[in-house]
Design a protein around this motif. Sequence first.
Motif, mmCIF file in Angstrom:
data_model
loop_
_atom_site.group_PDB
_atom_site.id
_atom_site.type_symbol
_atom_site.label_atom_id
_atom_site.label_comp_id
_atom_site.label_asym_id
_atom_site.label_seq_id
_atom_site.Cartn_x
_atom_site.Cartn_y
_atom_site.Cartn_z
ATOM 1 N N PHE A 151 -45.608 27.119 51.921
ATOM 2 C CA PHE A 151 -45.411 26.135 50.858
ATOM 3 C C PHE A 151 -46.260 24.891 51.129
ATOM 4 O O PHE A 151 -46.950 24.375 50.250
ATOM 5 C CB PHE A 151 -43.935 25.760 50.749
ATOM 6 N N PHE A 152 -46.236 24.436 52.361
ATOM 7 C CA PHE A 152 -47.028 23.264 52.713
ATOM 8 C C PHE A 152 -48.509 23.565 52.637
ATOM 9 O O PHE A 152 -49.318 22.717 52.288
ATOM 10 C CB PHE A 152 -46.672 22.792 54.119
ATOM 11 N N LEU A 153 -48.842 24.790 52.966
ATOM 12 C CA LEU A 153 -50.229 25.186 52.917
ATOM 13 C C LEU A 153 -50.764 25.070 51.497
ATOM 14 O O LEU A 153 -51.884 24.604 51.279
ATOM 15 C CB LEU A 153 -50.337 26.631 53.410
ATOM 16 N N SER A 154 -49.948 25.473 50.539
ATOM 17 C CA SER A 154 -50.501 25.416 49.195
ATOM 18 C C SER A 154 -50.533 23.964 48.718
ATOM 19 O O SER A 154 -51.404 23.554 47.960
ATOM 20 C CB SER A 154 -49.769 26.343 48.237
ATOM 21 N N PRO A 171 -46.816 32.034 47.543
ATOM 22 C CA PRO A 171 -47.618 33.181 47.086
ATOM 23 C C PRO A 171 -47.006 34.549 47.429
ATOM 24 O O PRO A 171 -47.083 35.480 46.647
ATOM 25 C CB PRO A 171 -48.938 32.992 47.830
ATOM 26 N N ILE A 172 -46.403 34.641 48.603
ATOM 27 C CA ILE A 172 -45.823 35.908 49.012
ATOM 28 C C ILE A 172 -44.710 36.365 48.075
ATOM 29 O O ILE A 172 -44.483 37.560 47.914
ATOM 30 C CB ILE A 172 -45.250 35.798 50.454
ATOM 31 N N ALA A 173 -44.039 35.425 47.446
ATOM 32 C CA ALA A 173 -42.827 35.752 46.687
ATOM 33 C C ALA A 173 -43.038 36.833 45.638
ATOM 34 O O ALA A 173 -42.149 37.636 45.369
ATOM 35 C CB ALA A 173 -42.247 34.497 46.050
ATOM 36 N N SER A 174 -44.219 36.874 45.064
ATOM 37 C CA SER A 174 -44.418 37.879 44.024
ATOM 38 C C SER A 174 -44.822 39.231 44.605
ATOM 39 O O SER A 174 -44.922 40.212 43.884
ATOM 40 C CB SER A 174 -45.472 37.401 43.018
ATOM 41 N N PHE A 175 -45.041 39.273 45.899
ATOM 42 C CA PHE A 175 -45.457 40.532 46.522
ATOM 43 C C PHE A 175 -44.372 41.205 47.349
ATOM 44 O O PHE A 175 -44.589 42.263 47.898
ATOM 45 C CB PHE A 175 -46.687 40.293 47.409
ATOM 46 N N THR A 176 -43.235 40.564 47.479
ATOM 47 C CA THR A 176 -42.165 41.189 48.253
ATOM 48 C C THR A 176 -41.631 42.377 47.478
ATOM 49 O O THR A 176 -41.919 42.549 46.286
ATOM 50 C CB THR A 176 -41.013 40.211 48.491
ATOM 51 N N MET A 200 -55.193 29.140 44.188
ATOM 52 C CA MET A 200 -54.821 29.705 45.475
ATOM 53 C C MET A 200 -56.035 29.773 46.383
ATOM 54 O O MET A 200 -57.049 30.360 46.059
ATOM 55 C CB MET A 200 -54.299 31.115 45.217
ATOM 56 N N ILE A 201 -55.910 29.155 47.517
ATOM 57 C CA ILE A 201 -56.976 29.246 48.503
ATOM 58 C C ILE A 201 -56.824 30.563 49.233
ATOM 59 O O ILE A 201 -55.717 31.022 49.473
ATOM 60 C CB ILE A 201 -56.882 28.106 49.517
ATOM 61 N N ASN A 202 -57.907 31.148 49.591
ATOM 62 C CA ASN A 202 -57.875 32.368 50.364
ATOM 63 C C ASN A 202 -56.946 32.212 51.576
ATOM 64 O O ASN A 202 -57.177 31.387 52.445
ATOM 65 C CB ASN A 202 -59.313 32.652 50.824
ATOM 66 N N PRO A 203 -55.879 33.003 51.593
ATOM 67 C CA PRO A 203 -54.874 32.843 52.648
ATOM 68 C C PRO A 203 -55.438 33.055 54.040
ATOM 69 O O PRO A 203 -54.924 32.506 55.014
ATOM 70 C CB PRO A 203 -53.827 33.914 52.337
ATOM 71 N N PHE A 204 -56.488 33.831 54.110
ATOM 72 C CA PHE A 204 -57.097 34.042 55.408
ATOM 73 C C PHE A 204 -57.661 32.732 55.958
ATOM 74 O O PHE A 204 -57.445 32.377 57.117
ATOM 75 C CB PHE A 204 -58.203 35.096 55.309
ATOM 76 N N PRO A 216 -50.833 36.960 55.883
ATOM 77 C CA PRO A 216 -49.363 37.025 55.944
ATOM 78 C C PRO A 216 -48.752 37.922 54.878
ATOM 79 O O PRO A 216 -47.781 38.634 55.128
ATOM 80 C CB PRO A 216 -48.945 35.566 55.746
ATOM 81 N N ILE A 217 -49.323 37.899 53.689
ATOM 82 C CA ILE A 217 -48.760 38.707 52.603
ATOM 83 C C ILE A 217 -48.803 40.198 52.916
ATOM 84 O O ILE A 217 -47.954 40.953 52.449
ATOM 85 C CB ILE A 217 -49.544 38.450 51.285
#
Lengths: 340, 340
Positions: free
Chosen positions: A83-86, A287-292, B79-83, B287-288
């Motif tokens: 969350f902080f990352l975004s 971002p992960i939330a939609s991929f769980t 969204m920034i590239n999570p990597f 992470p995703i």
Amino acid sequence: MKSKATSFDIAYRAGVSQSTVSRALRNSPLVNEETRLKVQAIARELNYKVDKNASNLRTQQSATIALLLFEDPTSDDSMINPFFLSMLGSITRACSDKGYDLLVSFQQMNNDWHADFEDTNKADGIILLGYGDFVDYEQKLQQLIEQNTRFVRWGAEAKGLPIVSVGCDNFHGGYQLTEHVLKNGRKQFAFLGGASSHSPEFLDRYLGHCKALTDNNLKVDQAYQFDAISTEESGYDAARKLLDSDLPFDAIFGASDLIAIGAMRALQEQKVNIPDDVAVVGFDDIPIASFTFPPLTTARQNTKLAGELLVEKLLKLINEEAVDTTLMPTSLIVRKSCGS
Amino acid sequence: MKSKATSFDIAYRAGVSQSTVSRALRNSPLVNEETRLKVQAIARELNYKVDKNASNLRTQQSATIALLLFEDPTSDDSMINPFFLSMLGSITRACSDKGYDLLVSFQQMNNDWHADFEDTNKADGIILLGYGDFVDYEQKLQQLIEQNTRFVRWGAEAKGLPIVSVGCDNFHGGYQLTEHVLKNGRKQFAFLGGASSHSPEFLDRYLGHCKALTDNNLKVDQAYQFDAISTEESGYDAARKLLDSDLPFDAIFGASDLIAIGAMRALQEQKVNIPDDVAVVGFDDIPIASFTFPPLTTARQNTKLAGELLVEKLLKLINEEAVDTTLMPTSLIVRKSCGS
DNA sequence: CTGAAAGCGCTTACAG
DNA sequence: CTGAAAGCGCTTACAG
């Protein structure tokens, strides 16, 4: 070999004074068009760049903002809260849009704040993101206020303190999520997340959650609140405790997406079906939330807007303009995990 | 009211010269213990902090590193590239461990590089992360070299150019993933990702992939390579093209996790079962990746180590020590999406 | 161990 | 429109 050109070098070559060079480079209207072009051409040729240390020292401002990111003391260094990352992403963008540079620092709450960026004149102001324990954190805030530091922060409004904050309406978000799940026939909710003054955001979500319960004629039972901090691990642990408690439940409210995701893992390990047996909701919409699996129903916090507001407000503060706190609405994002 | 104390204020109160204050504050052994303590006490009392602009100007170094993050020109700002994000996290930590501050800037390839941080004396060196198109990017590198800028970069080794890089063994990673899937009986692979000199990392992965194919007596068919950049969207689009092509396939190699995730979405929309009908693998281990459904098999790049190496090498460069390029191994992370 | 002084590279009133 | 000069707040050789 690598000694950089100074404004004096340019002055010499252009046959003008150093003051004129400085003016020309800053596009001062005082300087003759022709002179200006000549100076700028030479500057380009020499690959000259204004020394920021010198100009900042002279003008007493740095066109730089510092972002201080506080992490939960327990979080390992593998993964920063997404969350902080975004948020970081949107703050970075907002800064560069405004012509400001961004100094980023991760602070561990245990060691000293080396939050000296502003005192040190490296930055004109500070943005605060996250905190370990709110009670400790409040003392630091107090200190910043006393030092007259210009700063804004993300989070629940700090009651009493004259601080500019940008935060989400956690109470309403908690209410909305809970109500949505109840409307789908769930009867027994568990809440995973610390609900005390040590984490006011979680507390507000919990209070909103409780309000929705009572509004729907359900009892609030303290036994159904399990402490957790915002990590997947902690969510997993809290869900394990819930499962071990043998309390009956058909819905889980994770105080953050990370907590909810950890809880889902614990449930699925026990072959609990989500959402058929238990509905799960989170908070943040990382971002992960939609991929769980299943995708997580959650309350979205608009990080893009938040970052922009934070920067905007800080710049106003720096310019001594009036600024106030903003409470942003959250949006309910319905996905599969809540069973509707 | 908010005028900050200077070393002269302290000198006045301590009854010593300003030079002595400066020495005492920097713990110079030249200064008498007693004097030092007195000075430091007063400094604390006045909440004095050394002005970094002044000291940097004087010493000609800033104890600051700049991180320049280049984004694909097409990526939206959502969204920034999570990597890169996780790289950013580890770089930030490595910097603060070394006592350096970190200036972060997102660069859009289209507009000018305002990569002037080092020229401008705001930073002692630069870390480069990502790029839009490698060919454009190479010109910029050339320019940095000519300007004698101290920098290191993440990525495939830049052949020919005297640049310090930290990167992963993309060829071997691509080989390993492909071989693993083939061992499980898949016969027809598609590769989603640009495989040209415009994105050398993807190209290396593709070449490793091809080598594994031929080593396993399979033919390499160009028709099975579909361009894509590292976004979920682009992966989705590429997979759609693959589906529309009516070419038969039972495995997909996404040149990055994001591409693989987009491809999974396209497949699942068409009710293609993963992994039963089609095995899918990605690259990066963002992470995703462990939360997708099914969880994604991928090649992990060790971002923690990478960040540390980048910072370490840059500091050596700044100190004029010898430094060389590092190629890190990737690790095969087997999850459900590849069917084994 | 301490102080007086120079100087880092700019910006900007001041005088012309 | 331009130049000479002061000064931002430090650090550090130099002299004692």
